[in-house]
Scaffold this active site. Structure first.
Site, mmCIF file in Angstrom:
data_model
loop_
_atom_site.group_PDB
_atom_site.id
_atom_site.type_symbol
_atom_site.label_atom_id
_atom_site.label_comp_id
_atom_site.label_asym_id
_atom_site.label_seq_id
_atom_site.Cartn_x
_atom_site.Cartn_y
_atom_site.Cartn_z
ATOM 1 N N HIS A 1 41.772 41.369 36.304
ATOM 2 C CA HIS A 1 42.411 41.510 37.624
ATOM 3 C C HIS A 1 42.873 42.946 37.862
ATOM 4 C CE1 HIS A 1 42.454 37.103 38.275
ATOM 5 N NE2 HIS A 1 42.507 37.108 36.958
ATOM 6 N N HIS B 1 39.487 43.495 42.760
ATOM 7 C CA HIS B 1 39.030 42.366 41.952
ATOM 8 C C HIS B 1 39.065 41.071 42.748
ATOM 9 C CE1 HIS B 1 43.426 42.130 41.593
ATOM 10 N NE2 HIS B 1 43.235 40.828 41.428
ATOM 11 N N ASP C 1 39.971 36.973 42.703
ATOM 12 C CA ASP C 1 40.625 35.810 42.097
ATOM 13 C C ASP C 1 39.791 34.583 42.432
ATOM 14 O OD1 ASP C 1 42.669 37.442 41.300
ATOM 15 O OD2 ASP C 1 44.168 36.632 42.682
ATOM 16 N N HIS D 1 41.658 31.097 37.936
ATOM 17 C CA HIS D 1 42.847 31.932 37.793
ATOM 18 C C HIS D 1 44.120 31.095 37.748
ATOM 19 C CE1 HIS D 1 45.419 35.364 38.030
ATOM 20 N NE2 HIS D 1 45.678 35.312 39.321
ATOM 21 N N HIS E 1 48.602 31.560 45.886
ATOM 22 C CA HIS E 1 47.297 31.573 45.208
ATOM 23 C C HIS E 1 46.711 30.163 45.102
ATOM 24 C CE1 HIS E 1 48.259 35.702 43.927
ATOM 25 N NE2 HIS E 1 46.968 35.824 43.645
ATOM 26 N N GLU F 1 41.474 41.062 46.055
ATOM 27 C CA GLU F 1 42.702 41.856 46.016
ATOM 28 C C GLU F 1 42.391 43.298 45.610
ATOM 29 O OE1 GLU F 1 45.920 38.375 44.835
ATOM 30 O OE2 GLU F 1 44.826 39.385 43.217
#
Length: 226
Positions: free
Chosen positions: A47, A51, A53, A57, A159, A171
């Site tokens: 991360h 990157h 997610d 995750h 998330h 992100e």
């Protein structure tokens, strides 16, 4: 077409989210030392920097980065600007052309934070209500211009709301210099087997003619970036 590289460079100076391992780049062989080639060892989090997610995750049984369909990561995208807002909720998103966007990138004041040394914890973020709004709106990929889409110190609820609904999170992009509007997103994460995320090279291609670009000279450092 003009191409915007919205990826932040990986380097030991790159800000990292507190608790994540730092980026290290270590010389293994060097021509200057008499070796036949330059080779480096790279160590970083899944991360780090720009990157993705993915569901793994936040859930042990969630889909991994190598299971993502490429068609999700390449295609029409919309950049919307929410520069004056820190907590991005449903009210803020309802004022923007969010609906109908399969891939949505949130341009906030965060893009200016990349010029500051070290991690900045006062970044703009998506609230739980904002996450629910994006789920209901049918978004499938959402990006934001700092290292987390959730507020600093959050418990992971934002998330989980997104990832459990099948929305992947991009992100750590830098959208400074990118105007709101429609683009083509090209987001290529490292294909990490069983990965809970992965660093990615992310590009936006505009719909406007960008003029001819000089061909890069592969034997020098002169490489036209935009």
């Amino acid at each position: 077409m003009k191409i915007y590289d919205i990826t932040v460079p990986l380097s030991p100076d790159l800000p990292i989210y507190p608790g994540d391992p730092a980026v290290t780049i270590e010389a293994v062989t060097r021509i200057a030392r008499g070796d036949t080639a330059n080779v480096s060892r790279l160590s970083l989090s899944t991360h780090a920097g720009t990157h993705l997610d993915v569901p793994r995750h936040c859930r042990d049984g969630g889909a991994t980065v190598d299971q993502l369909p490429p068609a999700l990561l390449v295609g029409d995208a919309r950049v919307v600007e929410v520069r004056e807002v820190h907590a991005i909720g449903a009210r803020e998103l309802a004022r923007l052309p969010v609906r109908g966007a399969e891939r949505l990138l949130l341009k906030t004041g965060n893009s200016l934070l990349w010029d500051r040394p070290g991690f900045q914890d006062d970044f703009a973020f998506l609230t739980e209500e904002g996450a629910r709004y994006l789920v209901e709106a049918g978004v499938r990929l959402v990006g934001i211009d700092y290292l987390s889409i959730e507020r600093f110190g959050g418990d992971g609820t934002v998330h989980r709301l997104l990832l459990d609904a099948g929305i992947v999170v991009l992100e750590g992009v830098n959208l400074e210099g990118v105007a709101p509007g429609g683009y083509e997103l090209i987001c290529l994460p490292l294909k990490v087997a069983g990965g809970d995320g992965a660093p990615a090279r992310a590009l936006l291609r505009s719909r406007e003619p960008g003029g001819e670009r000089p061909a890069p000279d592969l034997h020098t450092t002169r490489w036209p970036l935009s």
